[in-house]
Motif scaffolding. Structure first.
Motif, PDB file in Angstrom:
ATOM      1  N   SER A 119      22.730  36.687  14.981  1.00  0.00           N
ATOM      2  CA  SER A 119      23.454  37.954  14.987  1.00  0.00           C
ATOM      3  C   SER A 119      23.161  38.757  13.726  1.00  0.00           C
ATOM      4  CB  SER A 119      24.956  37.708  15.096  1.00  0.00           C
ATOM      5  OG  SER A 119      25.462  37.229  13.873  1.00  0.00           O
ATOM      6  N   ILE A 120      23.406  40.046  13.822  1.00  0.00           N
ATOM      7  CA  ILE A 120      23.178  40.938  12.688  1.00  0.00           C
ATOM      8  C   ILE A 120      24.069  40.570  11.514  1.00  0.00           C
ATOM      9  CG2 ILE A 120      24.785  42.703  13.463  1.00  0.00           C
ATOM     10  CD1 ILE A 120      21.422  43.429  11.857  1.00  0.00           C
ATOM     11  N   GLU A 121      25.285  40.076  11.805  1.00  0.00           N
ATOM     12  CA  GLU A 121      26.196  39.687  10.722  1.00  0.00           C
ATOM     13  C   GLU A 121      25.637  38.515   9.932  1.00  0.00           C
ATOM     14  OE1 GLU A 121      27.330  39.923  13.964  1.00  0.00           O
ATOM     15  OE2 GLU A 121      28.307  41.876  13.791  1.00  0.00           O
ATOM     16  N   ILE A 122      25.062  37.547  10.627  1.00  0.00           N
ATOM     17  CA  ILE A 122      24.473  36.388   9.954  1.00  0.00           C
ATOM     18  C   ILE A 122      23.261  36.816   9.143  1.00  0.00           C
ATOM     19  CG2 ILE A 122      23.279  34.194  10.330  1.00  0.00           C
ATOM     20  CD1 ILE A 122      25.130  33.771  12.758  1.00  0.00           C
ATOM     21  N   GLU A 123      22.411  37.653   9.720  1.00  0.00           N
ATOM     22  CA  GLU A 123      21.225  38.136   8.994  1.00  0.00           C
ATOM     23  C   GLU A 123      21.627  38.917   7.750  1.00  0.00           C
ATOM     24  OE1 GLU A 123      18.626  40.274  11.591  1.00  0.00           O
ATOM     25  OE2 GLU A 123      18.356  38.554  12.912  1.00  0.00           O
ATOM     26  N   ARG A 124      22.661  39.744   7.883  1.00  0.00           N
ATOM     27  CA  ARG A 124      23.136  40.528   6.745  1.00  0.00           C
ATOM     28  C   ARG A 124      23.677  39.604   5.648  1.00  0.00           C
ATOM     29  NH1 ARG A 124      26.495  44.711   9.010  1.00  0.00           N
ATOM     30  NH2 ARG A 124      24.553  45.816   9.216  1.00  0.00           N
ATOM     31  N   ALA A 125      24.446  38.598   6.026  1.00  0.00           N
ATOM     32  CA  ALA A 125      24.997  37.649   5.055  1.00  0.00           C
ATOM     33  C   ALA A 125      23.872  36.894   4.349  1.00  0.00           C
ATOM     34  CB  ALA A 125      25.947  36.678   5.746  1.00  0.00           C
ATOM     35  N   GLN A 126      22.840  36.514   5.087  1.00  0.00           N
ATOM     36  CA  GLN A 126      21.700  35.825   4.480  1.00  0.00           C
ATOM     37  C   GLN A 126      20.961  36.736   3.507  1.00  0.00           C
ATOM     38  OE1 GLN A 126      19.540  34.499   7.947  1.00  0.00           O
ATOM     39  NE2 GLN A 126      20.637  32.536   8.001  1.00  0.00           N
ATOM     40  N   ALA A 127      20.814  38.009   3.856  1.00  0.00           N
ATOM     41  CA  ALA A 127      20.137  38.960   2.970  1.00  0.00           C
ATOM     42  C   ALA A 127      20.932  39.153   1.685  1.00  0.00           C
ATOM     43  CB  ALA A 127      19.932  40.294   3.684  1.00  0.00           C
ATOM     44  N   ILE A 128      22.243  39.269   1.814  1.00  0.00           N
ATOM     45  CA  ILE A 128      23.092  39.441   0.634  1.00  0.00           C
ATOM     46  C   ILE A 128      22.996  38.213  -0.269  1.00  0.00           C
ATOM     47  CG2 ILE A 128      25.505  39.596  -0.135  1.00  0.00           C
ATOM     48  CD1 ILE A 128      25.953  41.415   2.363  1.00  0.00           C
ATOM     49  N   THR A 129      23.012  37.028   0.314  1.00  0.00           N
ATOM     50  CA  THR A 129      22.882  35.799  -0.472  1.00  0.00           C
ATOM     51  C   THR A 129      21.549  35.783  -1.209  1.00  0.00           C
ATOM     52  OG1 THR A 129      24.305  34.599   1.054  1.00  0.00           O
ATOM     53  CG2 THR A 129      22.851  33.282  -0.335  1.00  0.00           C
ATOM     54  N   TRP A 130      20.474  36.148  -0.515  1.00  0.00           N
ATOM     55  CA  TRP A 130      19.148  36.163  -1.142  1.00  0.00           C
ATOM     56  C   TRP A 130      19.120  37.144  -2.316  1.00  0.00           C
ATOM     57  CZ3 TRP A 130      15.346  39.834  -1.922  1.00  0.00           C
ATOM     58  CH2 TRP A 130      14.112  39.354  -2.343  1.00  0.00           C
ATOM     59  N   ILE A 131      19.715  38.316  -2.134  1.00  0.00           N
ATOM     60  CA  ILE A 131      19.742  39.322  -3.204  1.00  0.00           C
ATOM     61  C   ILE A 131      20.530  38.806  -4.402  1.00  0.00           C
ATOM     62  CG2 ILE A 131      20.648  41.604  -3.836  1.00  0.00           C
ATOM     63  CD1 ILE A 131      19.919  42.439  -0.904  1.00  0.00           C
ATOM     64  N   ARG A 132      21.674  38.179  -4.135  1.00  0.00           N
ATOM     65  CA  ARG A 132      22.481  37.630  -5.237  1.00  0.00           C
ATOM     66  C   ARG A 132      21.713  36.566  -6.014  1.00  0.00           C
ATOM     67  NH1 ARG A 132      28.355  37.315  -2.204  1.00  0.00           N
ATOM     68  NH2 ARG A 132      28.882  39.502  -2.572  1.00  0.00           N
ATOM     69  N   ILE A 133      20.983  35.718  -5.302  1.00  0.00           N
ATOM     70  CA  ILE A 133      20.181  34.681  -5.967  1.00  0.00           C
ATOM     71  C   ILE A 133      19.104  35.323  -6.836  1.00  0.00           C
ATOM     72  CG2 ILE A 133      18.487  32.837  -5.577  1.00  0.00           C
ATOM     73  CD1 ILE A 133      20.199  32.087  -3.060  1.00  0.00           C
ATOM     74  N   GLN A 134      18.414  36.329  -6.284  1.00  0.00           N
ATOM     75  CA  GLN A 134      17.360  37.008  -7.038  1.00  0.00           C
ATOM     76  C   GLN A 134      17.918  37.678  -8.291  1.00  0.00           C
ATOM     77  OE1 GLN A 134      14.026  36.733  -6.295  1.00  0.00           O
ATOM     78  NE2 GLN A 134      14.870  35.286  -4.812  1.00  0.00           N
ATOM     79  N   MET A 135      19.077  38.324  -8.163  1.00  0.00           N
ATOM     80  CA  MET A 135      19.698  38.989  -9.310  1.00  0.00           C
ATOM     81  C   MET A 135      20.069  37.965 -10.383  1.00  0.00           C
ATOM     82  SD  MET A 135      22.048  41.879  -7.460  1.00  0.00           S
ATOM     83  CE  MET A 135      22.799  42.438  -9.006  1.00  0.00           C
ATOM     84  N   ALA A 136      20.621  36.824  -9.960  1.00  0.00           N
ATOM     85  CA  ALA A 136      21.003  35.782 -10.917  1.00  0.00           C
ATOM     86  C   ALA A 136      19.775  35.213 -11.617  1.00  0.00           C
ATOM     87  CB  ALA A 136      21.773  34.672 -10.205  1.00  0.00           C
ATOM     88  N   GLN A 137      18.698  34.971 -10.881  1.00  0.00           N
ATOM     89  CA  GLN A 137      17.476  34.418 -11.469  1.00  0.00           C
ATOM     90  C   GLN A 137      16.836  35.377 -12.465  1.00  0.00           C
ATOM     91  OE1 GLN A 137      15.050  33.378  -8.075  1.00  0.00           O
ATOM     92  NE2 GLN A 137      16.062  31.379  -7.820  1.00  0.00           N
TER      93      GLN A 137
END
Length: 81
Positions: A2-20
């Motif tokens: 679902s789009i909600e799951i894809e959006r949540a995964q994208a947000i998680t990826w962005i947060r990880i990249q920002m932290a790194q």
């Protein structure tokens, strides 16, 4: 998926990249990541118009009013301004 799951995964990826990279929202804002998009270009000059005043500049998809007229036997040139 679902789009909600894809959006949540994208947000998680962005947060990880920002932290790194040690990035904060302030860094992204300063880099212009959230700047307003430029205004849309003004529409082109009307090249075709019907008796009700509806117009079309000849770019993009042909409007419904013109498609109906063509399907009824009229030519596009009949509506040229």
């Amino acid at each position: 998926m679902s789009i909600e799951i894809e959006r949540a995964q994208a947000i998680t990826w962005i947060r990880i990249q920002m932290a790194q990279q040690g990035l904060t929202l302030s860094h992204l804002q300063a880099a212009g990541c959230f700047a307003e998009p430029p205004p849309a270009p003004p529409p082109g000059a009307v090249r075709y118009r019907n008796a009700q005043g509806q117009g079309w500049d000849g770019r993009g998809a042909m409007p419904e009013w013109l498609l109906r007229a063509i399907n009824a036997g009229q030519t596009v040139e009949h509506f040229r301004v």
